[in-house]
Design an enzyme around this catalytic site. Structure first.
Site, mmCIF file in Angstrom:
data_model
loop_
_atom_site.group_PDB
_atom_site.id
_atom_site.type_symbol
_atom_site.label_atom_id
_atom_site.label_comp_id
_atom_site.label_asym_id
_atom_site.label_seq_id
_atom_site.Cartn_x
_atom_site.Cartn_y
_atom_site.Cartn_z
ATOM 1 N N ASN A 108 42.784 35.468 38.809
ATOM 2 C CA ASN A 108 42.469 36.746 38.160
ATOM 3 C C ASN A 108 41.991 37.743 39.205
ATOM 4 O OD1 ASN A 108 41.720 38.573 35.971
ATOM 5 N ND2 ASN A 108 39.588 38.009 36.368
ATOM 6 N N HIS A 110 39.513 40.977 39.557
ATOM 7 C CA HIS A 110 38.430 41.664 38.842
ATOM 8 C C HIS A 110 37.942 42.834 39.704
ATOM 9 C CE1 HIS A 110 35.237 42.221 35.963
ATOM 10 N NE2 HIS A 110 34.437 42.412 37.003
ATOM 11 N N ASP A 151 34.944 35.030 34.381
ATOM 12 C CA ASP A 151 34.703 35.536 35.746
ATOM 13 C C ASP A 151 33.830 34.593 36.581
ATOM 14 O OD1 ASP A 151 36.184 37.824 35.134
ATOM 15 O OD2 ASP A 151 34.424 38.954 34.496
#
Ligand code: GAR
Length: 208
Positions: A108, A110, A151
């Site tokens: 991911n 971020h 996260d």
């Protein structure tokens, strides 16, 4: 060749950075086999199709509940038979079944320096709004493996970006993308595709 599937929700500038990096040879040993969106109308789907990548959308609005959506969404992901799943501005929580099934094979991007400005409620422009409200002087972006906590997965790489006088959430978002996200994400895919980076025992391992 690593089979890469990209999940998107919006404009798809990170997707474009990946498409461009593959075309320019900055990502090697990887094939973009599919793009999947949770939103029917997004620009990302156009970007994918323009690059000849199969693109599909599965919207939560078309399902009675979250569970039904998750099940179909995961089926669509599975159909692409991915070796690596890239969350490139994918702004809905991904099904936990998917995290378990693809452990160590989901990454991911971020838009902050994790563990600052991340977790529930921190996504897209909201991150930059909070950064400016708090008045920090340095922000940035983080690329990380995805685990069950939001996260919280092992960090692959980060890049710092300075806040400038007169920044708005929009100007800061753009600079974080240009100076950090569009560099970090293609680099991480290339590193994984070429065996330089992997997740092992909950940690990011880098071969030197
Ligand atoms: C990007 O800034 C990405 O880092 C962020 O959404 C934006 C999507 O832009 N992702 C998150 O906030 C994930 N928590 P894009 O669609 O133009 O790539």
């Amino acid at each position: 060749m690593l089979r890469v599937v990209v999940l998107v929700s919006g404009g798809g500038t990170n997707l474009q950075a990946i498409i461009d990096a593959v075309a320019a040879g900055r990502i090697s040993n990887a094939n973009l086999v599919g793009v999947l969106s949770n939103n029917k109308t997004v620009k990302s789907l156009e970007r994918a199709r323009a690059a000849g990548i199969p693109a599909v959308s599965v919207s939560p609005k078309d399902f009675a509940d979250r569970e039904a959506f998750n099940e179909t969404f995961l089926e669509k992901v599975n159909e692409f038979q991915p070796d690596l799943i890239v969350l490139a501005g994918f702004l809905v929580a991904i099904p936990q079944q998917m995290v378990r099934r693809y452990e160590g094979r989901i990454i991911n991007i971020h838009p902050s320096l994790i563990p600052s400005f991340c977790g529930v409620g921190y996504y897209g422009l909201k991150v930059h709004e909070r950064v400016l409200e708090r008045g920090v002087k340095v922000t940035g972006a983080t690329v990380h493996f995805v685990t069950e906590g939001m996260d919280e997965g092992p960090i692959i790489d980060q890049k710092a970006v300075y806040i400038e006088e007169g920044d708005t959430p929009e100007s800061l978002q753009r600079r974080v993308m240009e100076q950090a996200e569009w560099i970090l994400l293609p680099q991480a895919i290339d590193d994984i595709a070429n065996g330089r980076v992997r997740m092992e025992n909950g940690k990011c391992v880098r071969e030197h």
